[in-house]
Motif scaffolding. Structure first.
Motif: not given
Length: 347
Positions: A41, A45, A77-79, A84, A109, A112-113
């Motif tokens: 995570t 990005f 890696r992101r939500r 996710g 980052y 945020r995620h």
């Protein structure tokens, strides 16, 4: 009530040749093989986030091989994507992890995620049930009550400011703002890159904005701070020092030293499920129960070796019997010879 697992905060050097010692306090208290989940995570990005995580997983496999680590990279890696922090299928390795690692990337980052995500609830739940957590560099910054957005200040040119962090330790009574790379000198004589590259002067302008009771935890490079909730003590290891800044006053703790956790706040151990969404907690408990039931049973391989050892003992082949005992021990079982026959238990 279970005791939360050991937390290790690493200033840098998580894959340096000398970095092995930074993991050992956690690994020493975990069953073999140690199951490790490495989260992508914080670097999600970056186009090579899988490579960033694999460097850590390869380091653990090779440098800590005596713990027989079983390492899985979790590509959360992101939500808002298939890979996710809200996808239970991607996050499944967290259910069984003895140690969860997050490292380099961007603190903002990561915040945020992970904030409010399924992944963050799983990480907190696993920690409450005894799993160890290891956070290096950017991830160590992100888990604080407040966090420094390093990239935005150092690279983009934003004015120095704090952002809300993941606040991992808040429910445990500790209010911290972690700053890694505390003693960085990459800028040389002409540029102060200490305090995770933003420099002493800029960090000092941020201190008055902290809420009362928040302690800045500055961790030097190639240095780690462990938080042991069973003893409520913190320990410093590695090449440098840990600096605590509280109400403008600094306290420096040298390597191989310890200090009471109360220097970081009033410790409390919450109910294990406090603040964790019920469906995550139920899934975590079900996984732990299944794992405990599996650990309490004898594997087919071990069963066959015990039977083979008994045959070696009947024929007085003692060397063979000793060698088989060692093989059984490598599978995680201890055999005791009794008048009623061999008895085994999980080592």
């Amino acid at each position: 009530m279970p005791t939360p697992g050991l937390i290790t905060l690493i200033g840098s050097g998580e894959t340096a040749p000398s970095g092995r010692i930074l993991y050992e306090p956690a690994f020493d208290r975990l069953p073999k093989p140690v199951k490790v989940a490495v989260m992508e995570t914080p670097a999600g990005f970056e186009l090579n986030s899988a490579h960033v995580a694999s460097r850590v997983s390869d380091f653990i496999r090779h440098r800590l091989q005596n713990y027989k680590p079983d390492v899985t990279v979790v590509p959360a890696r992101r939500r808002d994507t298939e890979f996710g922090t809200n996808n239970p299928a991607v996050l499944r390795p967290l259910l069984d992890a003895d140690c969860i690692f997050m490292g380099p990337g961007s603190p903002s980052y990561a915040v945020r995620h992970l904030t409010g995500s399924y992944a963050w609830d799983m990480i907190q739940a696993r920690h409450r049930l005894g799993a160890c957590l290891t956070f290096a560099s950017s991830a160590a910054i992100a888990i604080g009550e407040t966090a420094v957005p390093i990239y935005e200040i150092y690279k983009v040119g934003d004015d120095p400011h704090w952002i809300p962090g993941l606040d991992l330790l808040g429910p445990l009574g500790l209010r911290i703002a972690c700053v890694t790379h505390w003693n960085n000198t990459e800028g040389g004589a002409n540029l102060d890159t200490s305090r995770c590259y933003i420099g002493r002067a800029r960090l000092e302008t941020l201190l008055p904005a902290l809420s009362n009771g928040t302690v800045v935890v500055g961790i030097d490079e190639h240095t780690a701070l462990t938080l042991d909730f069973s003893e409520q003590v913190c320990r410093v290891m590695g090449k440098g020092t840990v600096t605590l800044v509280d109400d403008g006053k600094e306290r420096i703790h040298k390597t191989d030293s310890a200090f009471p956790m109360s220097e970081l706040g009033d410790v409390r151990i919450p109910d294990a499920s406090e603040g964790i969404r019920p469906e995550v907690w139920e899934e975590m408990i079900a996984a732990q129960t299944s794992r405990e039931n599996s650990a309490s049973s004898l594997s087919d391989e071990a069963d066959a070796l015990i039977e083979e050892r008994e045959e070696a003992r009947r024929t007085k082949d003692w060397d063979r019997a000793d060698a088989l005992r060692d093989q059984i021990a490598e599978l995680g079982y201890t055999v005791t010879d009794t008048s009623e026959g061999p008895k085994w238990e999980v080592a």
